[in-house]
Every structure is written in C-alpha cells, then in structure tokens.
Motif scaffolding. Structure first.
Motif, mmCIF file in Angstrom:
data_model
loop_
_atom_site.group_PDB
_atom_site.id
_atom_site.type_symbol
_atom_site.label_atom_id
_atom_site.label_comp_id
_atom_site.label_asym_id
_atom_site.label_seq_id
_atom_site.Cartn_x
_atom_site.Cartn_y
_atom_site.Cartn_z
ATOM 1 N N GLY A 135 70.485 20.452 78.163
ATOM 2 C CA GLY A 135 71.397 20.287 77.040
ATOM 3 C C GLY A 135 72.254 21.495 76.726
ATOM 4 O O GLY A 135 73.089 21.454 75.818
ATOM 5 N N ALA A 136 72.064 22.566 77.471
ATOM 6 C CA ALA A 136 72.795 23.804 77.175
ATOM 7 C C ALA A 136 74.289 23.657 77.433
ATOM 8 O O ALA A 136 74.715 23.002 78.385
ATOM 9 C CB ALA A 136 72.239 24.950 78.005
ATOM 10 N N LYS A 137 75.078 24.268 76.575
ATOM 11 C CA LYS A 137 76.514 24.418 76.770
ATOM 12 C C LYS A 137 76.801 25.886 77.054
ATOM 13 O O LYS A 137 75.916 26.735 76.968
ATOM 14 C CB LYS A 137 77.274 23.946 75.530
ATOM 15 C CG LYS A 137 77.111 22.457 75.234
ATOM 16 C CD LYS A 137 77.942 22.043 74.028
ATOM 17 C CE LYS A 137 77.813 20.555 73.761
ATOM 18 N NZ LYS A 137 78.631 20.117 72.606
ATOM 19 N N ALA A 138 78.048 26.176 77.382
ATOM 20 C CA ALA A 138 78.411 27.554 77.735
ATOM 21 C C ALA A 138 78.035 28.560 76.639
ATOM 22 O O ALA A 138 77.493 29.630 76.945
ATOM 23 C CB ALA A 138 79.897 27.630 78.072
ATOM 24 N N PRO A 139 78.300 28.281 75.350
ATOM 25 C CA PRO A 139 77.898 29.246 74.311
ATOM 26 C C PRO A 139 76.389 29.468 74.256
ATOM 27 O O PRO A 139 75.934 30.569 73.935
ATOM 28 C CB PRO A 139 78.408 28.593 73.017
ATOM 29 C CG PRO A 139 79.530 27.713 73.447
ATOM 30 C CD PRO A 139 79.097 27.171 74.777
#
Length: 268
Positions: free
Chosen positions: A100-104
């Motif tokens: 679920g990780a995004k770039a931020p």
C-alpha cells in the motif's frame, strides 16, 4: 640473583614501551597521513566480497512484498533463488517493502536510521513504487473518466528524485534497479484508456533516472500487455506466480548484464 632479575624486568619493560610507541606512531601516521587508496578494500578483501554473499535490499510497495503470489516470494524472492541456482552467486535478501505504500511513504521510510543502516551495506538495491500514486483508490476507479484523467506526474518526479537522493545518501555506489509499471486494467472496458497513462508515467520515471549514475529502470509493461487474464492475481491488480516469474526473469537479465554475471559452468 636479585640484580639480574631487576635487569630482566627493566629489559621487558623497555621492550613493551617500544612496541607501544611503535603502534601509537603507526596508528597516528595512518590517520594523519593516509596512504593513497587507503579508504578502499585491499585486493584480497575485494576478492573475498566478490566471491561472498551478495547483499540485496528491496524497497517499495505490495509488488516488492509479493502480494498475489501463493508462494509468497514475489519477483525479488525468485531473483534471489535464480542468482544462486543459475549464476552460483550466494545472495541474502532484506525486504523492506510495505504493501500500500506510495512515494511519500517510501520517502519517509528512507529517513529512518534503520533503513539507512540497512541500505549502507547493500550490494544491490531493488524497488517498486508509483502504482498507488498513479491510480486513484480502487473503489472509485470505475467512476473515473480516464479520457480526461491527468496524474500528478510532476509531484511524482519530485518524490522520485528525493527517493533516489535518500538512497544515495546511505549508499553512494551500489546499483539501483527500479521496476517500471504495467497496466493491469487494459482489458477492463471502463478503464481501456489507461495504457497511455502508464506509458507516459514510465517515461517520466526513466527521464528522472537519467540524472543519477548507476540507476536502471527495468521495463515490465510489455510483459503484461494483453495477458492480464494469465498473469494477474484474482484481484486483477497484482501479478500471480506467472507474472512475478516474468518480472524476475526481466530483472535477472538486467542484473546479469550490469553486474557481469556468468551462468554457473559457463566458459570464461
């Protein structure tokens, strides 16, 4: 007898003092006047590392985590196995990816001292990130007009630059392999206009990587094109075992080329 004992003790004391002074002077000389190339490993140490275990650190989202793979190893686990079986290269894997990780999120993780310490010892760094940034939440995708959808590519490029800068802060030299994105929705009628969006997204990532030495973008878009039913998990987003195997093979080809690996038993 007594004078002889005293004389012997004095001799031993003098010898110990001379050894101490020699060690102190030698140590001070190395600090104050280092020899050229003293910061790099000696030849025998370099050979030992080359023949030893390849330290792999993987980062990113659920793709690097291996979601959708019944075996639970994803593409990066398969690469680790193939390095040993195909190239006779021992490898150790530390997988720091978070589903679920995004770039931020990755950028925040890279600021952690533990992650920085792990990256510092890596011989090889692999990551996937951006899929969760590119597409809106799964629940609203069916109602999104993708003919007019414009992802925030500029923000992603800034985050990508910051991610690479953070990795290089911890590890200035080891090669970085960043996996590109595929389009899991091309066979969905309501989402048929998404392929060009993914292509442009991958192009922006490649453009960003050009500014950093020893960073390689590994394309996978073509592997999944028109093969979603065969290569995707039941959630129609993550790869299945076949999909991860194809990603692993593509990455392995790039690794072998950049690291000059030879298949076990191949003639030199």
């Amino acid at each position: 007898m007594r004078p002889l004992l005293i004389k012997a003790l004095l001799t031993v004391t003098a010898a110990s003092l001379l050894l101490f002074l020699y060690g102190f002077v030698a140590g001070a000389r190395d600090v104050l006047y280092p020899q050229a190339g003293s910061s790099v490993a000696k030849p025998q140490e370099q050979a030992k590392k080359k023949a030893g275990t390849l330290q792999i650190v993987s980062l990113g989202d659920s793709l690097t985590r291996g979601v959708g793979d019944k075996e639970g190893i994803g593409y990066i686990g398969r690469v680790k196995t193939s390095l040993q079986q195909t190239y006779g290269q021992k490898a150790a894997l530390t997988n720091l990816a978070v589903s679920g990780a995004k770039a931020p999120d990755l950028l925040k993780q890279l600021s952690d001292k533990g992650a920085q310490y792990t990256l510092k010892s890596a011989d090889l760094i692999v990551l996937t990130i951006g899929g969760n940034d590119l597409f809106p939440d799964w629940g609203v995708m069916g109602t999104t007009d993708f003919s007019n959808y414009r992802p925030d590519t500029a923000t992603f490029q800034k985050n990508a630059q910051a991610i690479l800068a953070k990795i290089r802060e911890a590890n200035p030299k080891s090669p970085i392999f960043w996996m590109g994105l595929y389009n899991p929705f091309e066979d969905v009628q309501e989402l048929k206009n998404t392929s060009s969006i993914v292509v442009n997204w991958n192009a922006s990532l490649e453009q960003t990587a050009l500014a950093y030495p020893n960073v390689y973008i590994v394309p996978v878009f073509d592997l999944f094109q028109s093969r979603g039913k065969d290569l995707l998990y039941t959630d129609h987003f993550h790869p299945n075992e076949k999909g991860y195997a194809l990603m692993a093979n593509r990455l392995l080809q790039n690794l072998a080329s950049q690291l000059s690996l030879e298949e076990a038993g191949a003639k030199k």
